[in-house]
Design a protein around this motif. Structure first.
Motif, PDB file in Angstrom:
ATOM      1  N   GLN A  33       1.049  -1.145  -0.099  1.00  7.84           N
ATOM      2  CA  GLN A  33      -0.108   0.085   0.148  1.00  7.84           C
ATOM      3  C   GLN A  33       0.909   1.092   0.104  1.00  7.84           C
ATOM      4  OE1 GLN A  33      -2.536   0.108   3.042  1.00  7.84           O
ATOM      5  NE2 GLN A  33      -3.798   1.884   2.555  1.00  7.84           N
ATOM      6  N   ASN A  38       2.848   8.612  -2.831  1.00  9.27           N
ATOM      7  CA  ASN A  38       3.582   7.386  -3.776  1.00  9.27           C
ATOM      8  C   ASN A  38       4.814   6.924  -2.502  1.00  9.27           C
ATOM      9  OD1 ASN A  38       2.516   6.923  -6.167  1.00  9.27           O
ATOM     10  ND2 ASN A  38       3.684   8.721  -6.884  1.00  9.27           N
ATOM     11  N   VAL A  93      -2.592  -5.539  -9.612  1.00 11.53           N
ATOM     12  CA  VAL A  93      -2.044  -5.363  -8.180  1.00 11.53           C
ATOM     13  C   VAL A  93      -0.984  -6.102  -8.069  1.00 11.53           C
ATOM     14  CG1 VAL A  93      -2.435  -5.391  -5.708  1.00 11.53           C
ATOM     15  CG2 VAL A  93      -4.319  -4.381  -7.518  1.00 11.53           C
ATOM     16  N   ILE A 108       2.083   5.107  -8.657  1.00  4.92           N
ATOM     17  CA  ILE A 108       0.998   4.395  -7.991  1.00  4.92           C
ATOM     18  C   ILE A 108      -0.190   5.242  -7.956  1.00  4.92           C
ATOM     19  CG2 ILE A 108      -0.057   2.725  -6.310  1.00  4.92           C
ATOM     20  CD1 ILE A 108       2.202   1.630  -7.706  1.00  4.92           C
ATOM     21  N   SER A 109       0.122   6.473  -7.582  1.00  7.88           N
ATOM     22  CA  SER A 109      -1.096   7.577  -7.459  1.00  7.88           C
ATOM     23  C   SER A 109      -1.652   7.715  -8.524  1.00  7.88           C
ATOM     24  CB  SER A 109      -0.706   8.675  -6.546  1.00  7.88           C
ATOM     25  OG  SER A 109      -1.647   9.575  -6.412  1.00  7.88           O
ATOM     26  N   ALA A 112      -3.459   4.546  -9.885  1.00  8.78           N
ATOM     27  CA  ALA A 112      -4.792   4.331  -8.984  1.00  8.78           C
ATOM     28  C   ALA A 112      -6.059   5.283  -9.414  1.00  8.78           C
ATOM     29  CB  ALA A 112      -4.387   4.592  -7.525  1.00  8.78           C
ATOM     30  N   ASN A 113      -5.579   6.452  -9.452  1.00  8.17           N
ATOM     31  CA  ASN A 113      -6.655   7.484  -9.708  1.00  8.17           C
ATOM     32  C   ASN A 113      -7.251   7.552 -11.278  1.00  8.17           C
ATOM     33  OD1 ASN A 113      -7.040   9.693  -7.468  1.00  8.17           O
ATOM     34  ND2 ASN A 113      -5.033   9.378  -7.399  1.00  8.17           N
ATOM     35  N   SER A 115      -7.421   4.833 -12.881  1.00  9.74           N
ATOM     36  CA  SER A 115      -8.161   3.481 -12.660  1.00  9.74           C
ATOM     37  C   SER A 115      -9.603   3.581 -12.167  1.00  9.74           C
ATOM     38  CB  SER A 115      -7.430   2.435 -12.171  1.00  9.74           C
ATOM     39  OG  SER A 115      -6.358   2.190 -12.672  1.00  9.74           O
ATOM     40  N   THR A 116      -9.297   4.581 -11.068  1.00 11.40           N
ATOM     41  CA  THR A 116     -10.637   4.734 -10.308  1.00 11.40           C
ATOM     42  C   THR A 116     -11.572   5.401 -11.316  1.00 11.40           C
ATOM     43  OG1 THR A 116      -9.557   4.647  -8.166  1.00 11.40           O
ATOM     44  CG2 THR A 116     -11.635   5.840  -8.423  1.00 11.40           C
TER      45      THR A 116
END
Length: 206
Positions: A33, A38, A93, A108-109, A112-113, A115-116
């Motif tokens: 996580q 990041n 992941v 990663i940030s 992730a964003n 993808s969200t």
């Protein structure tokens, strides 16, 4: 063996195989996580970290099977697409955990964003077509009371989630207040719940 179970087992095997191949080259502790900046915010022993993805896939399969009897026939295609998207995300992941362990630098940030945001957009399209059911959607006592209220609420929710999705992607690409992504999602959910009550009152009066 049905197609969904077979596909899930293939994903599980691929996830395990990736972990086995990378295991000798990974450090004893892996990042599982990261924070908005990041920076690692949680770690786990590599055996546990590599087991998270395949176990999550199996849990996803079990939950999907247990909920299938409550799904409206018209929603089966959408639910299946969501399910397979979930499998791909979980495998992604696993790839990221391994790459971080091998020393690669990954934003990663941003991933992730974006993808969200994509998930919000896809979810909005699913909500627009959703028929009344007890598995997914805006399931309030108001939407479940009437097919008309359900339809109106979910068309509104579809627009809200698509707008939020594009907003989150824009924020991620330009590194603009990405920490507020959860707040945007929460605001969207509240708006949808309020809309369900408003539509209920409107059609109740009629």
């Amino acid at each position: 063996m049905e197609k969904m179970t077979l596909t899930t087992l293939i994903f599980v095997c691929v996830s395990i195989l990736m972990g086995v191949m990378a295991y000798p080259f990974l450090p004893d502790t892996l990042v599982i996580q990261v924070g908005p900046d990041n920076a690692p915010s949680n770690t786990a022993p590599k055996l546990i970290a590599l087991a998270i993805s395949p176990i999550s896939m199996i849990i996803l399969l079990v939950s999907r099977k247990s909920s299938s009897k409550f799904i409206h026939g018209s929603n089966l295609l959408d639910i299946n697409l969501v399910y397979y998207t979930g499998l791909i995300a979980i495998l992604g992941v696993q790839v990221i955990v391994i790459l971080l362990g091998l020393g690669f630098t990954i934003n990663i940030s941003l991933i992730a964003n974006v993808s969200t945001g994509v998930i919000f957009i896809i979810g909005g399209n699913f909500l627009y077509r959703a028929k009344k059911n007890f598995v997914y959607g805006i399931k309030t006592r108001w939407t479940l009371s009437s097919t008309e209220v359900w339809t109106k609420t979910h068309r509104f929710a579809a627009a809200v989630f698509v707008i939020i999705g594009f907003t989150v992607i824009f924020m991620a690409l330009f590194n603009f207040y990405t920490k507020y992504t959860p707040a945007l999602f929460a605001a969207g959910v509240v708006m949808c719940y309020v809309a369900s009550y408003v539509y209920y009152r409107r059609y109740q009066n009629n």
